[in-house]
Design a protein around this motif. Structure first.
Motif, PDB file in Angstrom:
ATOM      1  N   VAL A  87     -84.831  19.583  15.535  1.00 37.54           N
ATOM      2  CA  VAL A  87     -84.267  20.813  16.289  1.00 37.54           C
ATOM      3  C   VAL A  87     -84.662  22.111  15.772  1.00 37.54           C
ATOM      4  N   LEU A  88     -84.654  22.218  14.092  1.00 39.70           N
ATOM      5  CA  LEU A  88     -84.860  23.543  13.644  1.00 39.70           C
ATOM      6  C   LEU A  88     -86.392  23.722  13.560  1.00 39.70           C
ATOM      7  N   ALA A  89     -87.060  22.675  13.665  1.00 39.67           N
ATOM      8  CA  ALA A  89     -88.651  22.964  13.615  1.00 39.67           C
ATOM      9  C   ALA A  89     -88.877  23.776  15.177  1.00 39.67           C
ATOM     10  N   LEU A  90     -88.143  22.870  16.125  1.00 36.89           N
ATOM     11  CA  LEU A  90     -88.324  23.294  17.499  1.00 36.89           C
ATOM     12  C   LEU A  90     -87.871  24.885  17.737  1.00 36.89           C
ATOM     13  N   VAL A  91     -86.803  25.090  17.255  1.00 32.22           N
ATOM     14  CA  VAL A  91     -86.197  26.418  17.235  1.00 32.22           C
ATOM     15  C   VAL A  91     -87.079  27.530  16.707  1.00 32.22           C
ATOM     16  N   PHE A  92     -87.699  27.094  15.546  1.00 31.96           N
ATOM     17  CA  PHE A  92     -88.701  27.954  14.791  1.00 31.96           C
ATOM     18  C   PHE A  92     -90.029  28.023  15.356  1.00 31.96           C
ATOM     19  N   THR A  93     -90.216  27.205  15.968  1.00 25.87           N
ATOM     20  CA  THR A  93     -91.481  27.376  16.797  1.00 25.87           C
ATOM     21  C   THR A  93     -91.410  27.989  18.082  1.00 25.87           C
ATOM     22  N   LEU A  94     -90.416  28.064  18.907  1.00 28.11           N
ATOM     23  CA  LEU A  94     -90.221  28.865  19.932  1.00 28.11           C
ATOM     24  C   LEU A  94     -89.823  30.388  19.589  1.00 28.11           C
ATOM     25  N   LEU A  95     -89.313  30.570  18.642  1.00 29.32           N
ATOM     26  CA  LEU A  95     -88.810  31.959  18.259  1.00 29.32           C
ATOM     27  C   LEU A  95     -89.966  32.633  17.686  1.00 29.32           C
ATOM     28  N   PRO A  96     -89.908  34.073  17.976  1.00 28.26           N
ATOM     29  CA  PRO A  96     -90.998  34.994  17.573  1.00 28.26           C
ATOM     30  C   PRO A  96     -90.983  34.951  16.037  1.00 28.26           C
ATOM     31  N   LYS A 101     -86.955  35.515   9.712  1.00 27.98           N
ATOM     32  CA  LYS A 101     -86.643  36.060   8.537  1.00 27.98           C
ATOM     33  C   LYS A 101     -84.995  36.044   8.346  1.00 27.98           C
ATOM     34  N   VAL A 102     -84.443  34.904   7.456  1.00 30.77           N
ATOM     35  CA  VAL A 102     -82.941  35.048   7.292  1.00 30.77           C
ATOM     36  C   VAL A 102     -82.516  34.932   6.031  1.00 30.77           C
ATOM     37  N   VAL A 104     -80.310  35.712   2.139  1.00 31.11           N
ATOM     38  CA  VAL A 104     -80.089  36.720   1.162  1.00 31.11           C
ATOM     39  C   VAL A 104     -81.504  37.439   0.892  1.00 31.11           C
ATOM     40  N   PRO A 105     -82.502  36.949   0.725  1.00 32.43           N
ATOM     41  CA  PRO A 105     -83.782  37.895   0.571  1.00 32.43           C
ATOM     42  C   PRO A 105     -84.023  38.699   1.607  1.00 32.43           C
ATOM     43  N   PHE A 106     -83.702  38.448   2.757  1.00 31.23           N
ATOM     44  CA  PHE A 106     -84.182  39.314   3.996  1.00 31.23           C
ATOM     45  C   PHE A 106     -83.008  40.617   3.827  1.00 31.23           C
ATOM     46  N   VAL A 107     -81.697  40.269   3.508  1.00 33.12           N
ATOM     47  CA  VAL A 107     -80.923  41.409   3.186  1.00 33.12           C
ATOM     48  C   VAL A 107     -81.284  42.333   2.373  1.00 33.12           C
ATOM     49  N   VAL A 108     -81.815  41.774   1.243  1.00 30.19           N
ATOM     50  CA  VAL A 108     -82.120  42.842   0.194  1.00 30.19           C
ATOM     51  C   VAL A 108     -83.356  43.572   0.750  1.00 30.19           C
ATOM     52  N   GLU A 109     -84.286  43.034   1.295  1.00 31.01           N
ATOM     53  CA  GLU A 109     -85.278  43.534   1.767  1.00 31.01           C
ATOM     54  C   GLU A 109     -85.031  44.737   2.881  1.00 31.01           C
ATOM     55  N   THR A 331     -82.655  19.872  -3.222  1.00 32.19           N
ATOM     56  CA  THR A 331     -82.125  21.168  -2.777  1.00 32.19           C
ATOM     57  C   THR A 331     -83.217  22.190  -2.850  1.00 32.19           C
ATOM     58  N   ALA A 332     -83.818  22.040  -4.162  1.00 34.74           N
ATOM     59  CA  ALA A 332     -84.712  22.977  -4.180  1.00 34.74           C
ATOM     60  C   ALA A 332     -86.262  22.893  -3.294  1.00 34.74           C
ATOM     61  N   PHE A 333     -86.035  21.635  -2.822  1.00 34.89           N
ATOM     62  CA  PHE A 333     -87.465  21.030  -1.960  1.00 34.89           C
ATOM     63  C   PHE A 333     -86.841  21.588  -0.542  1.00 34.89           C
ATOM     64  N   THR A 334     -85.632  21.330  -0.084  1.00 35.60           N
ATOM     65  CA  THR A 334     -85.455  21.866   1.273  1.00 35.60           C
ATOM     66  C   THR A 334     -85.271  23.220   1.303  1.00 35.60           C
ATOM     67  N   ILE A 335     -84.828  23.895   0.470  1.00 36.89           N
ATOM     68  CA  ILE A 335     -84.815  25.406   0.641  1.00 36.89           C
ATOM     69  C   ILE A 335     -86.287  26.092   0.564  1.00 36.89           C
ATOM     70  N   GLY A 336     -87.069  25.553  -0.625  1.00 34.54           N
ATOM     71  CA  GLY A 336     -88.242  26.013  -0.850  1.00 34.54           C
ATOM     72  C   GLY A 336     -89.274  25.766   0.529  1.00 34.54           C
ATOM     73  N   MET A 337     -89.101  24.742   1.358  1.00 38.20           N
ATOM     74  CA  MET A 337     -89.918  24.396   2.369  1.00 38.20           C
ATOM     75  C   MET A 337     -89.325  25.176   3.613  1.00 38.20           C
ATOM     76  N   GLY A 338     -88.348  25.928   3.280  1.00 36.93           N
ATOM     77  CA  GLY A 338     -87.937  27.192   4.668  1.00 36.93           C
ATOM     78  C   GLY A 338     -86.698  26.678   5.286  1.00 36.93           C
ATOM     79  N   ILE A 339     -85.939  25.543   4.930  1.00 31.09           N
ATOM     80  CA  ILE A 339     -84.839  25.288   5.781  1.00 31.09           C
ATOM     81  C   ILE A 339     -83.956  26.404   5.305  1.00 31.09           C
ATOM     82  N   PRO A 340     -83.301  27.249   6.563  1.00 32.85           N
ATOM     83  CA  PRO A 340     -82.390  28.432   6.402  1.00 32.85           C
ATOM     84  C   PRO A 340     -81.045  27.761   5.819  1.00 32.85           C
ATOM     85  N   GLY A 341     -80.760  27.819   4.692  1.00 37.54           N
ATOM     86  CA  GLY A 341     -79.615  27.510   4.217  1.00 37.54           C
ATOM     87  C   GLY A 341     -79.116  28.295   2.821  1.00 37.54           C
TER      88      GLY A 341
END
Length: 584
Positions: A87-96, A101-102, A104-109, A331-341
């Motif tokens: 579902v996450l892959a489908l959502v990010f495929t459909l979204l522009p 971008k989500v 903490v790093p996005f907030v600081v940016e 955890t490092a692998f999941t976050i590093g691969m781009g899962i929004p958590g």
């Protein structure tokens, strides 16, 4: 509906105009205190909704406490993980792309490079994608999404109230502190998190509104969600500061240091694959998580249940060390691969498990194990995010005890110091922004400019019609302004007041070329009476930084700025430079 009504009312109040008329450059504490409290209220409510979306389905599926994925049948664990990643892959495929971008790093940016303006739709994406990942049992936390949601709430509130830059930053800080406080029910830790992780510096003038927001959000969370008793520490009632204790603490520091380096370096290596298709990245996350779900399900999820069970003796794993390593890498692998958590909760768990391991090696009773679990939690969180005070206060507030302060300070300070000195490692959020080629902090000069409006460098100007009645021109003699402006052929012109008066005096020598007769009487053609210079008209800049940037970009020395009350102000580069030199 109620929030929209509030937003409409706030928009109508136009605090920015009030700020300019009655406040000092960037200080109106009462307004900020009220808005901070409102921000805390909404942050608490938003986190309660987030809890409901995440944990009500989990409680329905599991029929037990949060994150007890190990109690599900294997096929359920695998199905939830695969379904969530799909579902996450489908959502990010459909979204522009901009909506990807989500976190903490996005907030600081957005804080440092976009005047704290956080788009609402990115927060909506963060809300639902994080909920999907958490319900699916992925090894992520809810705290990063909470920060993004709280920051967006504060940003939107500040924009609706039309606050200047300082007010935007304050409400953004209120939103973040409120969200963290609501998630952990730790008001002081929420405030310190803002300064140590988001702003990367302590700002005294933010403290009172942020504290109000944090306390309000905690009260809302406590009354809606209920008290969050993370870990019971009845066993740690008295503590003897012996040499053996600090030897064991030193061993814990080494262990935490290794885990932190693995956690951070693994993510830095994985960021290089961000250009890979989201389907490939999330499929790899699903595969790794499914392997863990089959052989070590305690590593799934984000809650403290496995750690609590381990401390109470209800949970026995074949290898605690293996669980620590798997949880860290997964955890490092999941976050590093781009899962929004988020990462804060998982680092607490990893540190707590590491503390239990050290406690079992060096200790002889449950007291030592519980103590070292707390020390490990604080040290791991502080080391990964370079937030020593936040970690210390969070442990004290979550456990309602100050018995661990001295050994906690020892392991926190030593861990943070060693990872910076020997591994040159910053906070994981700072490292992420550096990888993206962005600055994470501002110089004092930049912050000074951002916190001031144009008011200190603006001077009043009088707007005249091109054909001005002679009587009105004579009134200029009693006016104290230096400049007047008029519009001709869609071009604004600037002329000195004294030049207009000098032209008026030439009437004593006889009729002048600029003298015209209108139906209303005799008038002066200002465009012919005095020399003028063309001048640009721009919308009011948000801060002096924007004003200075405009001058540097255009190379012009003067500009006219219309204000909401239909008046005009002249801002010159000369006055801006004078103000900066005087302030310096």
């Amino acid at each position: 509906m109620h929030f929209c009504h509030w937003s409409h009312d706030l928009k109508g109040l136009n605090f920015k105009e009030r700020w300019a008329s009655k406040a000092k450059t960037y200080d109106d504490l009462l307004i900020l205190a009220v808005l901070g409290t409102v921000c805390g209220l909404f942050s608490g409510l938003l986190m309660a909704v987030f809890y409901a979306v995440v944990y009500l389905p989990a409680r329905y599926l599991l029929g037990t406490d949060f994150d007890a994925f190990e109690m599900l049948p294997v096929e359920w664990r695998v199905g939830l993980l695969v379904g969530a990643c799909f579902v996450l892959a489908l959502v990010f495929t459909l979204l522009p792309k901009p909506l990807h971008k989500v976190g903490v790093p996005f907030v600081v940016e957005r804080l440092n490079h976009h005047n704290g303006n956080l788009p609402v739709w990115n927060a909506v994406v963060q809300f639902f994608t994080a909920a999907i990942g958490l319900v699916g049992g992925l090894s992520i936390g809810k705290e990063g999404p909470a920060v993004h949601l709280g920051a967006t709430l504060g940003s939107v509130l500040a924009q609706k109230a039309k606050l200047p830059r300082y007010g935007v930053e304050t409400l953004l800080a209120c939103g973040v502190a409120g969200a963290i406080s609501a998630v952990f029910q730790t008001p002081l830790a929420g405030v310190l998190f803002v300064f140590e992780v988001i702003f990367l510096e302590y700002q005294q003038r933010y403290v009172l509104p942020v504290l109000l927001s944090s306390v309000t959000a905690t009260l809302v969370s406590h009354n809606i969600i209920g008290p969050l008793d993370i870990i019971s520490i009845d066993a740690v009632s008295s503590l003897v500061l012996s040499l053996d204790l600090f030897v064991a603490c030193s061993a814990l520091v080494v262990f935490i240091l290794v885990l932190s380096v693995v956690f951070l370096q693994a993510q830095k290596q994985l960021w290089r694959f961000s250009g890979l298709s989201v389907w490939w990245r999330f499929a790899l996350v699903a595969l790794a998580s499914c392997v863990a779900a089959v052989y070590l399900p305690e590593s799934l999820g984000s809650g403290f249940l496995p750690l609590s069970h381990l401390l109470s003796g209800d949970l026995i794993v074949y290898s605690l060390f293996l669980l620590i390593v798997v949880k860290t890498v997964l955890t490092a692998f999941t976050i590093g691969m781009g899962i929004p958590g988020g990462m804060i909760g998982p680092t607490f768990i990893i540190g707590g498990l590491a503390g239990v391991q050290v406690g079992l090696v060096f200790g002889e009773g449950m007291t030592d194990v519980t103590l070292f679990a707390l020390l490990g939690m604080a040290a791991m969180m502080a080391t990964c995010f370079q937030a020593p005070l936040t970690a210390l206060i969070a442990i004290i507030e979550m456990t309602h005890s100050s018995a661990t302060i001295v050994p906690a300070l020892f392991v926190i300070v030593l861990s943070c110091l060693l990872i910076r000195v020997f591994f040159h490692q910053e906070s994981v959020f700072v490292e992420r922004l550096h990888f993206m080629g962005m600055m994470t902090n501002m110089s004092p000069f930049q912050r000074f400019l951002k916190h001031h409006t144009i008011k200190p460098v603006a001077e009043s100007v009088l707007v005249l019609p091109t054909f001005t009645p002679i009587e009105r021109v004579k009134d200029l003699a009693s006016n104290m302004i230096d400049y007047v402006v008029y519009e001709k052929d869609s071009q604004w012109r600037l002329v000195r007041r004294l030049a207009v008066l000098d032209a008026l005096q030439t009437l004593d020598a006889g009729p002048q070329p600029w003298l015209i007769v209108l139906e209303e009487g005799v008038a002066m053609d200002v465009s012919r009476a005095a020399d003028s210079t063309p001048v640009s008209v721009i919308e009011e800049p948000a801060s002096l930084e924007d004003m200075l940037s405009w001058f540097q970009k255009t190379g012009l020395s003067e500009v006219i700025v219309p204000l909401p009350n239909s008046s005009f102000r002249l801002v010159s580069r000369h006055r801006l430079d004078q103000f900066l030199l005087k302030s310096d």
